[in-house]
Design a protein around this motif. Structure first.
Motif, PDB file in Angstrom:
ATOM      1  N   TRP A   1       2.930  10.084  -5.662  1.00 22.15           N
ATOM      2  CA  TRP A   1       3.089  11.266  -4.811  1.00 22.15           C
ATOM      3  C   TRP A   1       4.422  11.939  -5.112  1.00 22.15           C
TER       4      TRP A   1
ATOM      5  N   LEU B   1       0.827  -1.208   0.000  1.00 16.97           N
ATOM      6  CA  LEU B   1       0.000   0.000   0.000  1.00 16.97           C
ATOM      7  C   LEU B   1       0.862   1.260   0.000  1.00 16.97           C
ATOM      8  N   LEU B   2       1.939   1.260   0.782  1.00 12.08           N
ATOM      9  CA  LEU B   2       2.811   2.431   0.810  1.00 12.08           C
ATOM     10  C   LEU B   2       3.509   2.651  -0.536  1.00 12.08           C
TER      11      LEU B   2
ATOM     12  N   SER C   1       1.136   4.139  -2.955  1.00  4.92           N
ATOM     13  CA  SER C   1       0.886   5.550  -2.634  1.00  4.92           C
ATOM     14  C   SER C   1       2.065   6.426  -3.039  1.00  4.92           C
TER      15      SER C   1
END
Length: 618
Positions: free
Chosen positions: A431, A423-424, A427
């Protein structure tokens, strides 16, 4: 003329008190040979303690043994934390100082410090590639504890060379450090696993007595203790990242420019960045630290490294008994060299290799990609230490989450850590924080803490899994060598690809993570289906047991008489039952046979004192 009194009393002669001695027992020819009164007095004098409780003493003895094991685990964990913390802190401070143009020109002139730093990093990252060839041999030769001590000493040697920063001090010490990385962490993993097995033995000593000394404990019986010990070890280990930031926080941060100066030419960060800190200012120090202050900081780091050596030397006990150490060495050095490669036959290791590689990728991404490409690039170099402290504290606290393995299915911690990182990574892929903007700093701290949680579940889960799958003490050092060697290969790969775009790094990280999880779940599925892994056979120790001594075929302590009695087999040559092959026992039958080999031995000191010649005299 009176005769002079004899110098010594004659046995049986009447003493000054007549025919009775001081205890009232008649002396001389009429003295009784034995009596109930004398026996009772002797029993009172040398007999067993009347309040002695054997079970209670045994319980206290094994309680002390268990406390000793806990002391070993805490000492090894603290030693590893201090060692790695000193290494990371010194390397980080050294690279920041050497990056500054003014510092290089004023202090070192045209010595070529950037070239020295690049060769030093090459020595640290490239040398471990050859570690698979020598690590098992070194661990078997020195022993697990002494290998840990020597490796920690090499780390201390690297710290000491920074007192005089020259090519001929930094580069050789970096190469020696690279050679010690895999042996240190392989011996540490093996040591913690052995401590868990010993703690089980000392906790269930009654069951061991009932089963007999030759029977092994049930498979997986040490797993709960291994979980706890690995959680303790990695809780300490991840604190090393916080310890490494103390020189930055209390010393170097006072000399750094703020982000408006260092990030003046930085245009893009995060997923849009290229390489490591593209456009970063070449001058990061507003004032140069005094040499005296640098020497004080390096002396403190040297003292901590020396303290880590003392912890390992003085407080860590041996991982094996002396006879077990001899057994581990006696399988033959050629076999020790080959066995890590032969373990590739085991499908469990082949399925775990992607996880080993990802374990090296993710820890280096936390220190370079996340901390530099997202953190320093957007909020400045002066906040690097606090980001890594957040990562360290999150990972150390999350190491306790590995204890969930006691109640949850085995794949859950590893898969949970991988899910957090997945998930990180997704993300971070989308970003790109703006340079010189502090409004999003709380997102960076949360990302660092969550990445530490995933790292803790990954490291604790992998080491615990290896200790459970491979319980045999004869192959644990090979398994942990393979694990940490693949980690070193992954770190070397990251070193080679440091100039890649951030999106390429995240894509490689993501693909490796998905492949690692899929391969691990496939391995668990095979084990549930009952597929038997193919493990290489560990050769028998090549020695003979006679009493308490281990005698080789060509024993240098063997006398000529013993050599003749051994059947004239010679020193380790062919034709005899050497090389670990057991000789068949002769069949019993009528008629005179050869004299047993056990009678042809050197008489013990007691027999020599009696003037006999051993069993042949009988």
């Amino acid at each position: 003329m009176e005769a002079a009194p004899p110098l010594y009393r004659v046995a049986g002669a009447a003493g000054p008190q007549g025919d009775e001695d001081r205890l009232g027992v008649p002396d001389g020819p009429g003295a009784p040979v034995s009596g109930d009164g004398v026996c009772e007095e002797l029993d009172e004098l040398v007999g067993a303690y009347p309040n002695y409780n054997e079970e209670e003493e045994e319980r206290r003895y094994y309680r002390r043994k268990r406390l000793g094991v806990l002391k070993n685990v805490l000492a090894a964990s603290a030693g590893g934390m201090l060692t790695y913390g000193v290494y990371l802190g010194l390397l980080q401070m050294q690279l920041i100082l050497h990056y500054d143009e003014t510092y290089r020109e004023v202090k070192y002139g045209n010595m070529g410090l950037p070239d020295i730093d690049s060769k030093m990093l090459m020595g640290i990252n490239v040398t471990p590639i050859a570690a698979l060839l020598y690590t098992p041999v070194l661990i078997r030769f020195f022993g697990t504890k002494w290998m840990m001590f020597l490796a920690v000493g090499i780390y201390a040697l690297f710290v000491s060379t920074n007192y005089w920063e020259r090519y001929y001090t930094l580069v050789p010490s970096a190469v020696a450090l690279g050679m010690a990385i895999v042996p240190l962490w392989a011996s540490m993993g093996n040591y913690i696993t052995r401590m868990a097995q010993k703690y089980y033995e000392y906790s269930h000593y009654k069951e061991q007595d009932d089963q007999g000394p030759q029977k092994r404990p049930p498979r997986g019986s040490h797993a709960p203790y291994l979980l706890v010990f690995q959680a303790i070890f990695y809780g300490f280990f991840h604190l090393s990242f916080a310890c490494a930031q103390l020189p930055m926080i209390y010393f170097l941060n006072h000399y750094l420019y703020d982000l408006n100066h260092t990030l003046y030419n930085v245009q893009s960060c995060g997923t849009n960045s290229q390489g490591i800190l593209s456009g970063f200012n070449k001058t990061v120090l507003k004032t140069l630290p005094r040499s005296r202050n640098l020497i004080v900081v390096e002396s403190v780091l040297m003292a901590v490294a020396f303290l880590a050596m003392l912890l390992v030397l003085g407080l860590c006990g041996a991982a094996y008994r002396p006879t077990e150490e001899i057994d581990l060495r006696s399988v033959g050095w050629g076999n020790i060299f080959q066995l890590p490669f032969k373990h590739v036959r085991d499908f469990r290791l082949r399925h775990l290799v992607p996880f080993f590689i990802y374990s090296g990728f993710e820890v280096l991404f936390a220190c370079t990609g996340l901390a530099l490409g997202y953190g320093v690039c957007s909020v400045g170099l002066e906040r690097l230490a606090y980001l890594l402290v957040a990562y360290s504290l999150g990972a150390s606290a999350a190491s306790v989450l590995g204890l969930l393995w006691l109640w949850l299915p085995r794949p859950v911690p590893l898969v949970a850590g991988a899910a957090v990182h997945l998930l990180l990574t997704l993300s971070l892929f989308f970003w790109a924080p703006a340079p010189r903007v502090l409004q999003h700093i709380w997102i960076l701290y949360i990302a660092a803490i969550l990445w530490g949680v995933g790292s803790a579940l990954n490291k604790t889960g992998l080491s615990t899994l290896l200790g459970i799958l491979y319980e045999d003490k004869e192959r644990q050092d090979f398994i942990f060598t393979i694990y940490h060697w693949w980690q070193a290969v992954a770190i070397f790969t990251v070193y080679l690809g440091s100039s890649l775009p951030m999106k390429a790094k995240l894509a490689v990280l993501l693909l490796t993570l998905v492949a690692a999880v899929a391969s691990y779940l496939w391995m668990e599925q095979k084990l549930r289906q009952g597929v038997v892994p193919r493990q290489p056979r560990i050769p028998r120790p090549q020695h003979k047991v006679r009493g308490y001594r281990y005698l080789e075929e060509d024993n240098s302590d063997e006398s000529d008489g013993e050599g003749e009695c051994s059947g004239g087999s010679g020193g380790g040559g062919g034709g005899g039952p050497g090389d670990g092959v057991e000789e068949e026992a002769p069949l019993a039958g009528p008629g005179p046979g050869p004299e047993p080999a056990g009678l042809c031995r050197r008489p013990c000191p007691y027999e020599q004192a009696l003037g006999g010649d051993g069993p042949e005299e009988q």
